[in-house]
Design a protein around this motif. Sequence first.
Motif, PDB file in Angstrom:
ATOM      1  N   SER A   3     -41.299   7.478  10.543  1.00  0.00           N
ATOM      2  CA  SER A   3     -41.937   7.655  12.024  1.00  0.00           C
ATOM      3  C   SER A   3     -41.191   8.460  12.831  1.00  0.00           C
ATOM      4  O   SER A   3     -39.657   8.526  12.557  1.00  0.00           O
ATOM      5  N   SER A   4     -41.373   9.306  13.704  1.00  0.00           N
ATOM      6  CA  SER A   4     -40.760  10.086  14.734  1.00  0.00           C
ATOM      7  C   SER A   4     -39.627   9.433  15.168  1.00  0.00           C
ATOM      8  O   SER A   4     -38.486   9.862  15.403  1.00  0.00           O
ATOM      9  N   VAL A   5     -40.097   8.120  15.943  1.00  0.00           N
ATOM     10  CA  VAL A   5     -39.030   7.441  16.633  1.00  0.00           C
ATOM     11  C   VAL A   5     -37.845   6.964  15.652  1.00  0.00           C
ATOM     12  O   VAL A   5     -36.777   6.853  15.967  1.00  0.00           O
ATOM     13  N   ALA A   6     -38.289   6.640  14.315  1.00  0.00           N
ATOM     14  CA  ALA A   6     -37.147   6.234  13.328  1.00  0.00           C
ATOM     15  C   ALA A   6     -36.383   7.073  13.248  1.00  0.00           C
ATOM     16  O   ALA A   6     -35.322   6.684  13.452  1.00  0.00           O
ATOM     17  N   LEU A   7     -36.800   8.350  13.006  1.00  0.00           N
ATOM     18  CA  LEU A   7     -36.061   9.667  12.532  1.00  0.00           C
ATOM     19  C   LEU A   7     -34.887   9.850  13.846  1.00  0.00           C
ATOM     20  O   LEU A   7     -33.613  10.076  13.672  1.00  0.00           O
ATOM     21  N   GLY A   8     -35.644   9.582  15.150  1.00  0.00           N
ATOM     22  CA  GLY A   8     -34.885  10.046  16.105  1.00  0.00           C
ATOM     23  C   GLY A   8     -33.665   9.101  16.509  1.00  0.00           C
ATOM     24  O   GLY A   8     -32.585   9.172  16.742  1.00  0.00           O
ATOM     25  N   LYS A  10     -32.300   7.259  14.135  1.00  0.00           N
ATOM     26  CA  LYS A  10     -31.383   7.588  13.132  1.00  0.00           C
ATOM     27  C   LYS A  10     -30.291   8.921  13.496  1.00  0.00           C
ATOM     28  O   LYS A  10     -29.224   8.849  13.295  1.00  0.00           O
ATOM     29  N   LEU A  11     -31.025   9.909  14.135  1.00  0.00           N
ATOM     30  CA  LEU A  11     -30.154  10.957  14.672  1.00  0.00           C
ATOM     31  C   LEU A  11     -29.640  10.771  15.755  1.00  0.00           C
ATOM     32  O   LEU A  11     -28.263  11.170  15.651  1.00  0.00           O
ATOM     33  N   LEU A  12     -29.806   9.741  16.712  1.00  0.00           N
ATOM     34  CA  LEU A  12     -28.872   9.441  17.870  1.00  0.00           C
ATOM     35  C   LEU A  12     -27.887   8.568  17.224  1.00  0.00           C
ATOM     36  O   LEU A  12     -26.434   8.279  17.628  1.00  0.00           O
ATOM     37  N   LEU A  13     -28.092   7.676  16.281  1.00  0.00           N
ATOM     38  CA  LEU A  13     -26.952   6.830  15.572  1.00  0.00           C
ATOM     39  C   LEU A  13     -26.000   7.538  15.113  1.00  0.00           C
ATOM     40  O   LEU A  13     -24.691   7.520  15.148  1.00  0.00           O
ATOM     41  N   ILE A  14     -26.419   9.060  14.491  1.00  0.00           N
ATOM     42  CA  ILE A  14     -25.426   9.690  13.838  1.00  0.00           C
ATOM     43  C   ILE A  14     -24.519  10.416  15.061  1.00  0.00           C
ATOM     44  O   ILE A  14     -23.401  10.453  15.063  1.00  0.00           O
ATOM     45  N   GLY A  15     -25.346  10.894  15.898  1.00  0.00           N
ATOM     46  CA  GLY A  15     -24.623  11.463  17.005  1.00  0.00           C
ATOM     47  C   GLY A  15     -23.777  10.602  17.816  1.00  0.00           C
ATOM     48  O   GLY A  15     -22.796  10.918  18.233  1.00  0.00           O
ATOM     49  N   GLY A  16     -23.965   9.646  18.023  1.00  0.00           N
ATOM     50  CA  GLY A  16     -23.185   8.404  18.616  1.00  0.00           C
ATOM     51  C   GLY A  16     -22.014   8.060  17.619  1.00  0.00           C
ATOM     52  O   GLY A  16     -20.670   8.078  18.235  1.00  0.00           O
ATOM     53  N   THR A  17     -22.119   8.222  16.472  1.00  0.00           N
ATOM     54  CA  THR A  17     -21.018   8.055  15.610  1.00  0.00           C
ATOM     55  C   THR A  17     -19.951   8.978  15.717  1.00  0.00           C
ATOM     56  O   THR A  17     -18.974   8.801  15.776  1.00  0.00           O
ATOM     57  N   LEU A  18     -20.820  10.250  15.687  1.00  0.00           N
ATOM     58  CA  LEU A  18     -19.934  11.430  15.754  1.00  0.00           C
ATOM     59  C   LEU A  18     -19.016  11.290  17.106  1.00  0.00           C
ATOM     60  O   LEU A  18     -17.760  11.884  17.054  1.00  0.00           O
ATOM     61  N   GLY A  78     -29.888   4.433  22.532  1.00  0.00           N
ATOM     62  CA  GLY A  78     -31.140   5.162  22.125  1.00  0.00           C
ATOM     63  C   GLY A  78     -31.604   4.807  21.061  1.00  0.00           C
ATOM     64  O   GLY A  78     -32.667   4.952  20.566  1.00  0.00           O
ATOM     65  N   ALA A  79     -30.759   4.594  19.944  1.00  0.00           N
ATOM     66  CA  ALA A  79     -31.021   4.180  18.576  1.00  0.00           C
ATOM     67  C   ALA A  79     -31.427   2.648  18.438  1.00  0.00           C
ATOM     68  O   ALA A  79     -31.817   2.218  17.615  1.00  0.00           O
ATOM     69  N   TYR A 135     -27.957  14.855  19.189  1.00  0.00           N
ATOM     70  CA  TYR A 135     -28.543  14.327  20.229  1.00  0.00           C
ATOM     71  C   TYR A 135     -29.634  14.767  20.934  1.00  0.00           C
ATOM     72  O   TYR A 135     -30.726  14.210  21.229  1.00  0.00           O
ATOM     73  N   ALA A 136     -29.911  16.167  20.777  1.00  0.00           N
ATOM     74  CA  ALA A 136     -31.243  16.601  21.457  1.00  0.00           C
ATOM     75  C   ALA A 136     -32.117  16.282  20.635  1.00  0.00           C
ATOM     76  O   ALA A 136     -33.287  15.882  21.068  1.00  0.00           O
ATOM     77  N   VAL A 137     -32.150  16.535  19.352  1.00  0.00           N
ATOM     78  CA  VAL A 137     -33.415  16.287  18.451  1.00  0.00           C
ATOM     79  C   VAL A 137     -33.616  14.759  18.427  1.00  0.00           C
ATOM     80  O   VAL A 137     -35.031  14.272  18.339  1.00  0.00           O
ATOM     81  N   GLY A 138     -32.549  13.893  18.370  1.00  0.00           N
ATOM     82  CA  GLY A 138     -32.515  12.593  18.257  1.00  0.00           C
ATOM     83  C   GLY A 138     -33.296  12.076  19.551  1.00  0.00           C
ATOM     84  O   GLY A 138     -34.299  11.300  19.519  1.00  0.00           O
TER      85      GLY A 138
END
Length: 147
Positions: A3-8, A10-18, A78-79, A135-138
């Motif tokens: 889903s779009s939300v799940a992808l978002g 995941k992207l926020l999780l990566i952004g937060g980790t970075l 957000g994740a 962050y933006a795409v997430g």
Amino acid sequence: MESSVALGQKLLLIGGTLSLIASFLHIGVIVGGPDWYRFFGAGEDMARMAEKGLVYPAIITLGIALLLAVWAYFAFAGAGLGWKPPLMRTGLIVISGIYLLRGLALFPLLVFVPDKVNGFAVWSSMIVLVYGLFYAVGTWKAWSSLS
């Protein structure tokens, strides 16, 4: 299909980790001292102040580390991890914007003051541009779950 939300999320999780890695790296610069300030592009003035034992470079660097940790927390919330801070959507938009603007700032520099562009300016701009995209795409993809 994800889903779009799940992808978002995941992207926020990566952004937060970075962001969290960048926060820890800033703390490492404080511990590493003047050579680390130089290596990571903080500038010769900051390195010299650190050599003199002045507290100013450590305070500024710690402030940046704390800000990056707060930004990481917003991304993790957000994740779907942890308590959602007030104004989470607004915060994620602002954080995305700051990262993206900082990353894109390289291009006007290249056009108007190319003599000010060095290796640090290039690689740091590319790094924060990637952070901003996560962050933006997430945020965009997870938007419906961020309220």
